[in-house]
Design an enzyme around this catalytic site. Structure first.
Site, PDB file in Angstrom:
ATOM      1  N   LYS A 376       0.614  10.100  28.058  1.00  0.00           N
ATOM      2  CA  LYS A 376       1.292   9.105  28.891  1.00  0.00           C
ATOM      3  C   LYS A 376       2.546   9.767  29.462  1.00  0.00           C
ATOM      4  O   LYS A 376       3.475  10.094  28.721  1.00  0.00           O
ATOM      5  CB  LYS A 376       1.681   7.887  28.060  1.00  0.00           C
ATOM      6  CG  LYS A 376       0.499   7.101  27.520  1.00  0.00           C
ATOM      7  CD  LYS A 376       0.981   5.908  26.696  1.00  0.00           C
ATOM      8  CE  LYS A 376      -0.182   5.178  26.045  1.00  0.00           C
ATOM      9  NZ  LYS A 376      -1.032   4.471  27.013  1.00  0.00           N
ATOM     10  N   ARG A 453     -10.141   1.536  21.409  1.00  0.00           N
ATOM     11  CA  ARG A 453     -11.528   1.062  21.306  1.00  0.00           C
ATOM     12  C   ARG A 453     -12.325   1.892  20.299  1.00  0.00           C
ATOM     13  O   ARG A 453     -13.273   1.396  19.698  1.00  0.00           O
ATOM     14  CB  ARG A 453     -12.179   1.063  22.687  1.00  0.00           C
ATOM     15  CG  ARG A 453     -12.338   2.422  23.319  1.00  0.00           C
ATOM     16  CD  ARG A 453     -12.555   2.347  24.825  1.00  0.00           C
ATOM     17  NE  ARG A 453     -11.362   1.872  25.502  1.00  0.00           N
ATOM     18  CZ  ARG A 453     -11.295   1.661  26.820  1.00  0.00           C
ATOM     19  NH1 ARG A 453     -12.351   1.885  27.577  1.00  0.00           N
ATOM     20  NH2 ARG A 453     -10.181   1.234  27.378  1.00  0.00           N
TER      21      ARG A 453
END
Length: 598
Positions: A376, A453
């Protein structure tokens, strides 16, 4: 740096045969830093008594230079007492008396609002015109959640309160125990009480209803007003050297409902306290910085919940080796780069009298998400906010805290969190790696920043295979895409089950939290197809929240009811710079109701 001990071929074969199916060579890292980040002792439990209420707090103790040295509690130091009293407006004695009114109680002519209700006019007479004075200041017409000016009662012979104010319930025919959208009138009322109590530095507050409530509204009114008032006083000071001088002074809230039976009033107040405690816990976990809220800290929160309610709660925390034995390659692939050990948390609520149904709440528990090698970076990456990437875990554990207090009948509830960090190191998960989950399904990782996930997939498998849950709800700060589509006040609800969508939506309405059912376009799964594995972990740019839900759906067995809540937008109040605790109340409300529907 960490010394790396390469696992030899024989050891690797043994681990693989035990079920560890990670599909690339791996090594075990042994931290060699002079001062470890791990706890110097597992955890400490302290007890304190306040106003007849016992608080048990588990506190961290670490010796790392990155550690926060002040003790960090999972419970508020103090909470105002709440009680239903038989007093009337004329007999109640205290700092601030608030009267709940409807829009219908007022009339406005030439932009001047005045009291229309005869009942309110009579109360105003008892207070020597104080209510009329508060209305004449302008800006108050009884709308939901609004507040009038607070005025001093003075020497009125028929009132013992020092100050008085008005709070709006909205239109009389719209007042109910749950709103169609957002907070109910009573939940808004509770927040308004907290605001005025804080602003006026009131230690004791009384609430009366100008128009008597219908009998069926008494209990929901008490629980919702009380919970709203308790939560409305939230102001974090755990990580400050001094307490805030503007913090609420409220010590006691009295709800003036003379016709409500004592037992019903006590039960409603107990529910409110449980909801407040669970939501506070969720806020505290999200609020904590990543050098405090590690996977170990989340595990300690679960142990704290179980320690408070040992008769109905038990906890197990699985370590890396135990997860390897079950083949949780997706979860451990994410955790591998961090020096913080992963903690797979499993809390079980067993109701008194036994259960006829098993359900599971699964929360994403990334205590910090750097993005991995898909780092990020740059404006808008929100890396500085990635402490809240465990917001799903916080909601799940907050729900557990509430359930432990409410103790609903008929349903066994499993609370599951695969806690870890997503970091960067020589051991990091790499774009292009293929991992195998506990289910046996393989995933090509094309983006290491879509890690949540992966952890959820193994947690969902555990909920079904190890816990036997027939209904599963996972909650996660999963995608930025949901923030683009629904903003910061609405969570996305994904499920192929109309019945589950309906029950979760009803629970969210009761909790005063907003959810919106999103489409699950099965054709979009084509974007996740991989030529070398069963699937990829991300698709194309568009429909990201949908493809994330479709990925999770691949790990749900036939016949198991499942829903996914994407709370990336709702977990944090950007304006206040504080966590919301979103989801704890909704999840608890839903889970508690499952015993009734069995």
């Amino acid at each position: 740096m960490a010394q790396r001990l390469l696992v030899n071929q024989a050891a690797a074969s043994k681990l693989l045969s035990a079920g560890c199916r990670m599909m690339r060579p791996f090594s075990v890292a042994v931290p060699s830093r002079a001062i470890p980040r791990q706890l110097s002792s597992p955890f400490n439990i302290s007890q304190q008594s306040n106003g007849g209420s016992r608080h048990v707090s588990v506190r961290m103790a670490t010796s790392s230079p990155l550690a926060f040295t002040k003790p960090v509690s999972f419970e508020p130091e103090t909470m105002p007492s709440v009680s239903v009293v038989a007093s009337t407006v004329q007999t109640w004695e205290g700092d601030l008396l608030l009267v709940a009114v409807h829009e219908d109680d007022f009339t406005t002519e030439a932009e001047v609002t005045s009291i229309k209700s005869e009942v309110l006019q009579a109360l105003d007479k008892d207070m020597a015109g104080a209510l009329a004075e508060s209305v004449s200041a302008g800006g108050f017409e009884g709308k939901q959640g609004t507040q009038s000016k607070v005025v001093r009662v003075g020497t009125a012979p028929n009132t013992r309160a020092k100050y008085v104010g008005l709070l709006g319930l909205g239109k009389a025919d719209k007042v109910s125990g749950s709103a169609e959208w957002g907070q109910s009138a009573f939940q808004s009322l509770g927040g308004a009480i907290a605001t005025l109590a804080k602003a006026n530095k009131s230690k004791s507050v009384g609430l009366a209803f100008a128009t008597p409530l219908a009998a069926e509204l008494h209990s929901p009114a008490v629980s919702q007003v009380a919970a709203g008032a308790l939560l409305g006083g939230y102001e974090t000071s755990r990580f400050k050297s001094k307490k805030s001088p503007t913090a609420s002074k409220l010590e006691a809230l009295h709800l003036l409902l003379p016709s409500l039976e004592a037992a019903a009033g006590e039960a409603a107040v107990a529910k409110a306290k449980g909801i407040a405690a669970g939501t506070f816990l969720a806020r505290y976990l999200v609020e904590a910085p990543p050098n405090v809220c590690t996977p170990t800290h989340l595990a300690e929160a679960a142990q704290h919940i179980a320690a408070r309610s040992p008769s109905v709660m038990k906890v197990e925390v699985l370590d890396k080796a135990q997860c390897m034995e079950m083949g949780m390659g997706l979860y451990l692939g994410v955790a591998e780069a961090s020096d913080e050990p992963p903690k797979f948390i499993h809390l079980t609520y067993s109701p008194p009298g036994g259960a006829t149904r098993k359900v599971a709440l699964v929360g994403k528990g990334l205590t910090f998400d750097s993005g991995g090698y898909n780092l990020k970076a740059g404006p808008g990456s929100m890396i500085e906010m990635m402490k809240f990437d465990m917001g799903g875990a916080a909601a799940t554990l907050g729900a557990a805290r509430i359930i432990a207090e409410l103790q609903p009948a008929g349903v066994e509830i499993h609370f599951i969190v695969a806690a870890c960090e997503n970091m960067v190191s020589g051991r990091s998960l790499r774009p292009g790696d293929i991992l195998t989950g506990a289910s046996g399904k393989t995933v090509e990782v094309n983006n290491t920043d879509a890690e949540g996930r992966l952890t959820l997939a193994d947690a969902l498998w555990f909920a079904q295979e190890k816990c036997g849950a027939t209904s599963v709800v996972d909650t996660a700060t999963l995608t930025g895409a949901i923030m683009i589509s629904l903003g910061t006040e609405i969570a996305g609800l994904f499920t192929p089950s109309d019945a589950l969508a309906a029950s979760l939506t009803a629970a969210s309405k009761a909790a005063g939290e907003k959810v919106w059912r999103m489409p699950m376009e099965n054709n979009y799964f084509d974007m996740l197809k991989s030529p070398v594995a069963d699937m990829k972990n991300t698709g194309a740019r568009y429909g990201g929240s949908i493809t994330a839900a479709l990925f999770l759906k691949q790990f749900i067995k036939e016949g198991v009811e499942w829903a996914h809540l994407d709370i990336a937008g709702t977990v944090w109040d950007e304006k206040a710079g504080l966590p919301t605790g979103w989801g704890a109340a909704t999840l608890a409300e839903w889970a508690a109701g499952q015993g009734k529907s069995a």
